[in-house]
Scaffold this motif. Structure first.
Motif, PDB file in Angstrom:
ATOM      1  N   SER A 291     -17.576  18.369   3.977  1.00 47.12           N
ATOM      2  CA  SER A 291     -17.552  17.407   2.726  1.00 47.12           C
ATOM      3  C   SER A 291     -16.343  17.705   2.201  1.00 47.12           C
ATOM      4  O   SER A 291     -16.383  17.800   1.398  1.00 47.12           O
ATOM      5  CB  SER A 291     -18.893  16.990   2.710  1.00 47.12           C
ATOM      6  OG  SER A 291     -19.558  18.355   1.934  1.00 47.12           O
ATOM      7  N   TRP A 292     -16.249  16.405   1.956  1.00 38.22           N
ATOM      8  CA  TRP A 292     -15.417  16.228   0.707  1.00 38.22           C
ATOM      9  C   TRP A 292     -15.289  14.741  -0.214  1.00 38.22           C
ATOM     10  O   TRP A 292     -16.236  14.268  -0.242  1.00 38.22           O
ATOM     11  CB  TRP A 292     -14.089  16.683   1.570  1.00 38.22           C
ATOM     12  CG  TRP A 292     -13.382  15.336   1.694  1.00 38.22           C
ATOM     13  CD1 TRP A 292     -12.682  14.054   2.077  1.00 38.22           C
ATOM     14  CD2 TRP A 292     -14.169  15.226   3.728  1.00 38.22           C
ATOM     15  NE1 TRP A 292     -12.721  13.150   2.970  1.00 38.22           N
ATOM     16  CE2 TRP A 292     -13.290  14.378   3.679  1.00 38.22           C
ATOM     17  CE3 TRP A 292     -14.119  16.062   4.303  1.00 38.22           C
ATOM     18  CZ2 TRP A 292     -13.688  13.285   5.044  1.00 38.22           C
ATOM     19  CZ3 TRP A 292     -14.159  15.653   5.673  1.00 38.22           C
ATOM     20  CH2 TRP A 292     -14.328  14.622   5.523  1.00 38.22           C
ATOM     21  N   VAL A 293     -15.094  14.879  -1.508  1.00 39.32           N
ATOM     22  CA  VAL A 293     -14.641  13.417  -2.292  1.00 39.32           C
ATOM     23  C   VAL A 293     -13.572  13.114  -2.202  1.00 39.32           C
ATOM     24  O   VAL A 293     -12.705  13.271  -2.696  1.00 39.32           O
ATOM     25  CB  VAL A 293     -14.916  14.209  -3.318  1.00 39.32           C
ATOM     26  CG1 VAL A 293     -14.853  13.532  -5.292  1.00 39.32           C
ATOM     27  CG2 VAL A 293     -16.155  15.327  -4.378  1.00 39.32           C
TER      28      VAL A 293
ATOM     29  N   VAL B  95       0.839  -1.168   0.140  1.00 33.02           N
ATOM     30  CA  VAL B  95       0.232   0.261  -0.382  1.00 33.02           C
ATOM     31  C   VAL B  95       0.608   1.343   0.101  1.00 33.02           C
ATOM     32  O   VAL B  95       1.887   1.672   0.960  1.00 33.02           O
ATOM     33  CB  VAL B  95      -0.658   0.023   1.222  1.00 33.02           C
ATOM     34  CG1 VAL B  95      -1.459   1.216   1.358  1.00 33.02           C
ATOM     35  CG2 VAL B  95      -2.178  -1.148   0.799  1.00 33.02           C
ATOM     36  N   GLY B  96      -0.025   2.123  -0.704  1.00 36.43           N
ATOM     37  CA  GLY B  96       0.826   3.258  -0.904  1.00 36.43           C
ATOM     38  C   GLY B  96       0.596   4.424  -0.219  1.00 36.43           C
ATOM     39  O   GLY B  96      -1.232   3.839   0.492  1.00 36.43           O
ATOM     40  N   ALA B  97       0.889   5.566  -0.124  1.00 32.12           N
ATOM     41  CA  ALA B  97      -0.190   7.056   0.425  1.00 32.12           C
ATOM     42  C   ALA B  97      -1.411   7.096  -1.167  1.00 32.12           C
ATOM     43  O   ALA B  97      -1.177   6.821  -2.105  1.00 32.12           O
ATOM     44  CB  ALA B  97       0.980   8.115  -0.029  1.00 32.12           C
ATOM     45  N   PRO B  98      -1.923   7.697  -0.823  1.00 30.06           N
ATOM     46  CA  PRO B  98      -3.978   7.417  -1.052  1.00 30.06           C
ATOM     47  C   PRO B  98      -3.681   9.007  -2.321  1.00 30.06           C
ATOM     48  O   PRO B  98      -2.338   9.677  -2.240  1.00 30.06           O
ATOM     49  CB  PRO B  98      -4.475   7.762  -0.462  1.00 30.06           C
ATOM     50  CG  PRO B  98      -3.943   8.452   1.454  1.00 30.06           C
ATOM     51  CD  PRO B  98      -3.040   7.328   0.499  1.00 30.06           C
ATOM     52  N   GLY B  99      -4.087   9.060  -3.209  1.00 32.96           N
ATOM     53  CA  GLY B  99      -4.415  10.031  -3.667  1.00 32.96           C
ATOM     54  C   GLY B  99      -5.042  11.255  -2.417  1.00 32.96           C
ATOM     55  O   GLY B  99      -5.710  11.166  -2.100  1.00 32.96           O
ATOM     56  N   THR B 100      -5.134  13.080  -3.234  1.00 33.88           N
ATOM     57  CA  THR B 100      -5.190  13.572  -2.296  1.00 33.88           C
ATOM     58  C   THR B 100      -7.085  13.566  -2.330  1.00 33.88           C
ATOM     59  O   THR B 100      -7.845  13.805  -3.403  1.00 33.88           O
ATOM     60  CB  THR B 100      -4.452  15.408  -2.738  1.00 33.88           C
ATOM     61  OG1 THR B 100      -3.536  14.986  -2.708  1.00 33.88           O
ATOM     62  CG2 THR B 100      -5.370  16.507  -2.012  1.00 33.88           C
TER      63      THR B 100
ATOM     64  N   VAL C 196      -9.024  25.360   6.850  1.00 34.00           N
ATOM     65  CA  VAL C 196      -9.709  23.910   7.455  1.00 34.00           C
ATOM     66  C   VAL C 196      -8.887  22.940   5.970  1.00 34.00           C
ATOM     67  O   VAL C 196      -9.365  23.233   4.691  1.00 34.00           O
ATOM     68  CB  VAL C 196     -10.813  23.548   7.224  1.00 34.00           C
ATOM     69  CG1 VAL C 196     -11.201  22.216   7.534  1.00 34.00           C
ATOM     70  CG2 VAL C 196     -11.107  24.224   8.556  1.00 34.00           C
ATOM     71  N   ARG C 197      -8.127  22.188   6.091  1.00 33.21           N
ATOM     72  CA  ARG C 197      -8.192  20.888   5.203  1.00 33.21           C
ATOM     73  C   ARG C 197      -8.543  19.560   5.429  1.00 33.21           C
ATOM     74  O   ARG C 197      -8.263  19.311   5.823  1.00 33.21           O
ATOM     75  CB  ARG C 197      -6.804  21.483   4.189  1.00 33.21           C
ATOM     76  CG  ARG C 197      -5.054  21.020   5.828  1.00 33.21           C
ATOM     77  CD  ARG C 197      -3.970  21.477   5.307  1.00 33.21           C
ATOM     78  NE  ARG C 197      -3.205  21.182   6.195  1.00 33.21           N
ATOM     79  CZ  ARG C 197      -1.981  21.233   6.249  1.00 33.21           C
ATOM     80  NH1 ARG C 197      -1.867  22.258   5.464  1.00 33.21           N
ATOM     81  NH2 ARG C 197      -0.814  20.698   6.737  1.00 33.21           N
TER      82      ARG C 197
ATOM     83  N   PRO D  21      -2.443  17.887   1.323  1.00 32.00           N
ATOM     84  CA  PRO D  21      -3.423  17.721   1.458  1.00 32.00           C
ATOM     85  C   PRO D  21      -4.773  18.557   0.947  1.00 32.00           C
ATOM     86  O   PRO D  21      -3.871  18.874  -0.189  1.00 32.00           O
ATOM     87  CB  PRO D  21      -3.192  18.850   2.998  1.00 32.00           C
ATOM     88  CG  PRO D  21      -2.135  19.845   2.354  1.00 32.00           C
ATOM     89  CD  PRO D  21      -1.435  18.487   2.259  1.00 32.00           C
ATOM     90  N   THR D  22      -5.897  19.346   0.693  1.00 29.66           N
ATOM     91  CA  THR D  22      -6.073  19.778  -0.256  1.00 29.66           C
ATOM     92  C   THR D  22      -6.408  20.855   0.219  1.00 29.66           C
ATOM     93  O   THR D  22      -5.487  21.386   0.776  1.00 29.66           O
ATOM     94  CB  THR D  22      -7.518  19.290   0.500  1.00 29.66           C
ATOM     95  OG1 THR D  22      -8.548  19.792   1.460  1.00 29.66           O
ATOM     96  CG2 THR D  22      -8.790  18.106   0.141  1.00 29.66           C
ATOM     97  N   ALA D  23      -6.633  21.282  -0.817  1.00 30.49           N
ATOM     98  CA  ALA D  23      -6.247  23.153  -0.734  1.00 30.49           C
ATOM     99  C   ALA D  23      -7.463  23.793   0.920  1.00 30.49           C
ATOM    100  O   ALA D  23      -8.409  23.281   0.702  1.00 30.49           O
ATOM    101  CB  ALA D  23      -7.119  24.352  -1.893  1.00 30.49           C
ATOM    102  N   ALA D  24      -6.947  24.699   1.546  1.00 32.08           N
ATOM    103  CA  ALA D  24      -7.684  25.102   2.518  1.00 32.08           C
ATOM    104  C   ALA D  24      -8.713  25.718   2.803  1.00 32.08           C
ATOM    105  O   ALA D  24      -8.847  25.883   1.373  1.00 32.08           O
ATOM    106  CB  ALA D  24      -6.882  26.125   3.425  1.00 32.08           C
ATOM    107  N   THR D  25      -9.538  25.702   2.871  1.00 36.71           N
ATOM    108  CA  THR D  25     -11.204  26.060   2.929  1.00 36.71           C
ATOM    109  C   THR D  25     -12.165  27.152   4.212  1.00 36.71           C
ATOM    110  O   THR D  25     -11.284  26.412   5.569  1.00 36.71           O
ATOM    111  CB  THR D  25     -12.089  25.205   2.680  1.00 36.71           C
ATOM    112  OG1 THR D  25     -12.417  24.593   1.541  1.00 36.71           O
ATOM    113  CG2 THR D  25     -13.364  25.780   2.652  1.00 36.71           C
TER     114      THR D  25
END
Length: 103
Positions: A34-36, A13-18, A82-83, A95-99
Motif C-alpha cells: 500500500s502507498w499514498v 496532462v503531465g506526468a504525476p508526482g511520486t 519493490v517500488r 519511482p518511490t524509494a524501494a521497499t
C-alpha cells in the motif's frame, strides 16, 4: 480571407508526482503493498508496481492497479526490492524509494 480558427488545449496532462509511504505486509507467500497517491495534480489514472531481486537494478513491472493497494499471492521465496510509479496519459512519475520484501 480571414480565419476565425482558434487553437487551444483543454486538460493537457503531465506526468504525476511520486507516490509516498510505500509499505509491505508479508504473510507466507502473500504480500500486501500500500502507498499514498501523490498529493499534487494531475491525479494518476493507475499505479505500476515494479520489483527486482534485492540489491539489483533490474526492476520489471509486476502489476498495474487503479487503487493504492495491491494483494499479491504466490510470491516466490526470496528478498525483493519493490517500488511504485504513478501513471497518467502524460507519463509516469519517478519511482518511490524501494521497499524490501522478504518471502
Amino acid at each position: 480571407t480571414a480565419s476565425n480558427q482558434v487553437a487551444f488545449s483543454i486538460g493537457a496532462v503531465g506526468a504525476p508526482g511520486t507516490p509516498s509511504a510505500l509499505s509491505a505486509v508479508v504473510t507466507d507467500d502473500q504480500v500486501t503493498l500500500s502507498w499514498v497517491p501523490p498529493l499534487t495534480a494531475p491525479a494518476p489514472s493507475e499505479f505500476v508496481v515494479e520489483a527486482a531481486p534485492a540489491g539489483t537494478t533490474g526492476f520489471v513491472e509486476v502489476i498495474r492497479s487503479a487503487a493504492p493497494t495491491v494483494y499479491l499471492t504466490r510470491v516466490p521465496v526470496g528478498t525483493w526490492d519493490v517500488r511504485v510509479r504513478a501513471v497518467t496519459a502524460g507519463g509516469a512519475s519517478p519511482p518511490t524509494a524501494a521497499t524490501a520484501v522478504i518471502t
